[in-house]
Design an enzyme around this catalytic site. Structure first.
Site, PDB file in Angstrom:
ATOM      1  N   GLU A 194     -11.498   4.686   4.119  1.00  0.00           N
ATOM      2  CA  GLU A 194     -11.049   5.709   5.064  1.00  0.00           C
ATOM      3  C   GLU A 194     -12.106   5.971   6.130  1.00  0.00           C
ATOM      4  O   GLU A 194     -11.775   6.170   7.299  1.00  0.00           O
ATOM      5  CB  GLU A 194     -10.676   7.006   4.336  1.00  0.00           C
ATOM      6  CG  GLU A 194      -9.449   6.903   3.464  1.00  0.00           C
ATOM      7  CD  GLU A 194      -8.145   6.628   4.216  1.00  0.00           C
ATOM      8  OE1 GLU A 194      -8.096   6.769   5.460  1.00  0.00           O
ATOM      9  OE2 GLU A 194      -7.159   6.283   3.553  1.00  0.00           O
ATOM     10  N   TRP A 207      -5.056   1.462  10.162  1.00  0.00           N
ATOM     11  CA  TRP A 207      -5.134   1.227   8.722  1.00  0.00           C
ATOM     12  C   TRP A 207      -4.832  -0.231   8.420  1.00  0.00           C
ATOM     13  O   TRP A 207      -5.371  -0.812   7.486  1.00  0.00           O
ATOM     14  CB  TRP A 207      -4.207   2.174   7.971  1.00  0.00           C
ATOM     15  CG  TRP A 207      -4.372   2.068   6.486  1.00  0.00           C
ATOM     16  CD1 TRP A 207      -3.450   1.644   5.588  1.00  0.00           C
ATOM     17  CD2 TRP A 207      -5.556   2.352   5.726  1.00  0.00           C
ATOM     18  NE1 TRP A 207      -3.983   1.659   4.313  1.00  0.00           N
ATOM     19  CE2 TRP A 207      -5.274   2.089   4.375  1.00  0.00           C
ATOM     20  CE3 TRP A 207      -6.825   2.815   6.058  1.00  0.00           C
ATOM     21  CZ2 TRP A 207      -6.203   2.265   3.358  1.00  0.00           C
ATOM     22  CZ3 TRP A 207      -7.750   2.987   5.034  1.00  0.00           C
ATOM     23  CH2 TRP A 207      -7.431   2.716   3.707  1.00  0.00           C
ATOM     24  N   TYR A 222       0.839  -1.199   0.000  1.00  0.00           N
ATOM     25  CA  TYR A 222       0.000   0.000   0.000  1.00  0.00           C
ATOM     26  C   TYR A 222       0.876   1.253   0.000  1.00  0.00           C
ATOM     27  O   TYR A 222       0.639   2.182  -0.772  1.00  0.00           O
ATOM     28  CB  TYR A 222      -0.956  -0.002   1.202  1.00  0.00           C
ATOM     29  CG  TYR A 222      -1.848   1.209   1.230  1.00  0.00           C
ATOM     30  CD1 TYR A 222      -2.908   1.336   0.337  1.00  0.00           C
ATOM     31  CD2 TYR A 222      -1.610   2.250   2.116  1.00  0.00           C
ATOM     32  CE1 TYR A 222      -3.711   2.463   0.328  1.00  0.00           C
ATOM     33  CE2 TYR A 222      -2.416   3.382   2.121  1.00  0.00           C
ATOM     34  CZ  TYR A 222      -3.459   3.483   1.221  1.00  0.00           C
ATOM     35  OH  TYR A 222      -4.242   4.611   1.216  1.00  0.00           O
TER      36      TYR A 222
END
Length: 188
Positions: free
Chosen positions: A39, A47, A17
């Site tokens: 998000e 995350w 990522y």
């Protein structure tokens, strides 16, 4: 190769990522909706948790096809709330569906959420090179302005901190550290 602190990990998903997505400009509407949703789901969590569940989110939310998600009904909400493969937060699920419904209206009117977001930076990624992760702001005047505009348009769960992370995910903001040597000059 030197990465931002959070990208220096043994976790393949986080490293990928960081190296291939975060801060890389995207102009894809489906990806914009996907990253908006992810998000939102991340708020209050790590995350890493979201990335671990990302593949399952894609299945649960119809590959982030806004037209399909916009048609989700109470049975779909119940299915999602029972799905341990995603983050089961009713407010976030309801916001995702409401945002998809609004996005469908935008598309019917010939509008693009991705294109709209890029207008806030005149179509050019805003590149910042902070010295440390402590210097990286949780929100900025830009994310505050975008958040306010999105809320005025009717989008849900788009506070300035979520928007800040979302703009970074979309590459509208490129907030890699100055010491990071990953090649960020690419588009998805």
């Amino acid at each position: 190769m030197t990465r931002c602190d959070w990208g220096e990990t043994e976790n393949d998903l986080m490293r990928h990522y960081h190296d291939e997505e975060w801060g890389v400009a995207t102009y894809d509407e489906t990806e914009t909706f996907e990253l908006m949703t992810l998000e939102m789901m991340q708020a209050g969590l790590s995350w890493q948790t979201v990335l671990n569940k990302r593949a399952h989110f894609k299945v649960a939310f119809a590959q982030f096809d806004a037209a399909k998600v916009a048609q989700f009904d109470d049975a779909d909400v119940a299915r999602l709330m029972a799905d341990a493969g995603i983050i089961r937060n009713r407010r976030k699920i309801d916001a995702t569906i409401a945002n998809a419904q609004l996005l469908v209206k935008w598309h019917e009117a010939g509008r693009s959420l991705n294109a709209y977001l890029w207008t806030f930076v005149d179509g050019k990624p805003q590149v910042n090179r902070y010295a440390t992760m402590a210097d990286l702001p949780g929100q900025t005047p830009l994310s505050q302005r975008v958040s306010k505009a999105l809320k005025k348009e009717g989008f849900k769960f788009v506070g300035p901190t979520i928007v800040q992370s979302w703009l970074e995910a979309l590459g509208i903001l490129d907030d890699h550290l100055a010491s990071c040597t990953v090649n960020h000059v690419k588009t998805k």
